[in-house]
Design a protein around this motif. Structure first.
Motif, short mmCIF file in Angstrom:
data_model
loop_
_atom_site.label_atom_id
_atom_site.label_comp_id
_atom_site.label_asym_id
_atom_site.label_seq_id
_atom_site.Cartn_x
_atom_site.Cartn_y
_atom_site.Cartn_z
N VAL A 34 -7.53 43.09 24.92
CA VAL A 34 -8.68 43.98 25.10
C VAL A 34 -9.01 44.61 23.76
O VAL A 34 -8.14 44.80 22.92
CB VAL A 34 -8.42 45.09 26.15
CG1 VAL A 34 -8.25 44.51 27.53
CG2 VAL A 34 -7.23 45.93 25.78
N ARG A 35 -10.28 44.92 23.54
CA ARG A 35 -10.71 45.56 22.30
C ARG A 35 -10.36 47.05 22.38
O ARG A 35 -10.80 47.74 23.27
CB ARG A 35 -12.21 45.38 22.09
CG ARG A 35 -12.59 43.94 21.85
CD ARG A 35 -14.06 43.75 21.59
NE ARG A 35 -14.88 44.16 22.73
CZ ARG A 35 -15.74 45.18 22.73
NH1 ARG A 35 -15.92 45.89 21.65
NH2 ARG A 35 -16.43 45.47 23.80
N PRO A 36 -9.54 47.55 21.44
CA PRO A 36 -9.13 48.95 21.49
C PRO A 36 -10.27 49.90 21.13
O PRO A 36 -11.22 49.52 20.45
CB PRO A 36 -8.01 49.03 20.44
CG PRO A 36 -8.30 47.92 19.51
CD PRO A 36 -8.94 46.84 20.32
N THR A 37 -10.15 51.12 21.59
CA THR A 37 -11.17 52.12 21.26
C THR A 37 -10.88 52.74 19.89
O THR A 37 -11.80 53.17 19.22
CB THR A 37 -11.21 53.23 22.33
OG1 THR A 37 -9.90 53.77 22.49
CG2 THR A 37 -11.72 52.70 23.64
N GLN A 38 -9.62 52.79 19.47
CA GLN A 38 -9.25 53.25 18.14
C GLN A 38 -8.98 52.03 17.26
O GLN A 38 -8.76 50.94 17.77
CB GLN A 38 -7.98 54.09 18.18
CG GLN A 38 -8.21 55.57 18.27
CD GLN A 38 -8.63 56.01 19.66
OE1 GLN A 38 -8.30 55.37 20.63
NE2 GLN A 38 -9.33 57.12 19.74
N LEU A 47 -19.24 32.73 14.59
CA LEU A 47 -19.64 32.51 15.98
C LEU A 47 -18.48 32.82 16.93
O LEU A 47 -18.68 33.40 18.00
CB LEU A 47 -20.12 31.08 16.19
CG LEU A 47 -21.40 30.71 15.44
CD1 LEU A 47 -21.72 29.23 15.65
CD2 LEU A 47 -22.56 31.57 15.89
N LEU A 48 -17.27 32.46 16.53
CA LEU A 48 -16.10 32.76 17.34
C LEU A 48 -15.88 34.27 17.44
O LEU A 48 -15.57 34.80 18.51
CB LEU A 48 -14.86 32.08 16.76
CG LEU A 48 -13.56 32.28 17.50
CD1 LEU A 48 -13.65 31.67 18.90
CD2 LEU A 48 -12.42 31.66 16.73
N TYR A 49 -16.06 34.98 16.32
CA TYR A 49 -15.91 36.43 16.32
C TYR A 49 -16.92 37.07 17.27
O TYR A 49 -16.58 37.94 18.08
CB TYR A 49 -16.09 36.98 14.90
CG TYR A 49 -15.77 38.45 14.79
CD1 TYR A 49 -14.50 38.87 14.44
CD2 TYR A 49 -16.74 39.43 15.04
CE1 TYR A 49 -14.19 40.21 14.34
CE2 TYR A 49 -16.44 40.77 14.94
CZ TYR A 49 -15.17 41.16 14.59
OH TYR A 49 -14.88 42.49 14.51
N ILE A 50 -18.17 36.64 17.19
CA ILE A 50 -19.22 37.20 18.05
C ILE A 50 -18.94 36.88 19.51
O ILE A 50 -19.10 37.72 20.39
CB ILE A 50 -20.61 36.69 17.61
CG1 ILE A 50 -20.95 37.30 16.25
CG2 ILE A 50 -21.67 37.03 18.63
CD1 ILE A 50 -22.17 36.71 15.59
N ALA A 51 -18.47 35.66 19.79
CA ALA A 51 -18.13 35.28 21.16
C ALA A 51 -17.00 36.14 21.71
O ALA A 51 -17.05 36.61 22.85
CB ALA A 51 -17.76 33.80 21.23
N LEU A 52 -15.97 36.37 20.91
CA LEU A 52 -14.87 37.22 21.35
C LEU A 52 -15.32 38.66 21.53
O LEU A 52 -14.86 39.36 22.43
CB LEU A 52 -13.71 37.15 20.36
CG LEU A 52 -12.90 35.86 20.37
CD1 LEU A 52 -11.89 35.86 19.24
CD2 LEU A 52 -12.21 35.67 21.71
N LEU A 96 -17.02 38.58 24.90
CA LEU A 96 -16.18 38.22 26.04
C LEU A 96 -15.01 39.17 26.29
O LEU A 96 -14.61 39.36 27.44
CB LEU A 96 -15.65 36.80 25.87
CG LEU A 96 -16.70 35.70 25.90
CD1 LEU A 96 -16.07 34.36 25.58
CD2 LEU A 96 -17.40 35.66 27.24
N LEU A 97 -14.44 39.74 25.23
CA LEU A 97 -13.29 40.63 25.42
C LEU A 97 -13.75 41.98 25.96
O LEU A 97 -14.66 42.59 25.41
CB LEU A 97 -12.55 40.85 24.10
CG LEU A 97 -11.79 39.67 23.54
CD1 LEU A 97 -11.12 40.07 22.23
CD2 LEU A 97 -10.76 39.18 24.51
#
Length: 66
Positions: free
Chosen positions: A5-9, A47-52, A55-56
């Motif tokens: 998951v993408r952290p908030t900090q 493109l992979l960074y933007i997709a993640l 999606l994450l």
């Protein structure tokens, strides 16, 4: 290993490198350097960074889902 998951900090742009760093047990700075070096190679890194990024789930959204 933790959930992806993408952290908030510890975010710089989207939190993708920080999420991958948590997942693989390394520092976010190390993951960012690896990403920057990989951008020198041919391939769809951006493109992979933007997709993640899309999606994450964010850490706060994942917390409310469970």
């Amino acid at each position: 290993m933790s959930r992806l998951v993408r952290p908030t900090q510890d975010r710089m742009i989207g939190g993708v490198c920080a999420a991958l760093a948590r997942r693989f047990g390394t520092s976010a700075t190390t993951m960012r350097v690896i990403f920057l070096i990989s951008c020198l190679l041919p391939g769809p890194q951006f493109l992979l960074y933007i997709a993640l990024w899309i999606l994450l789930p964010s850490e706060e959204k994942a917390r409310t889902a469970w």
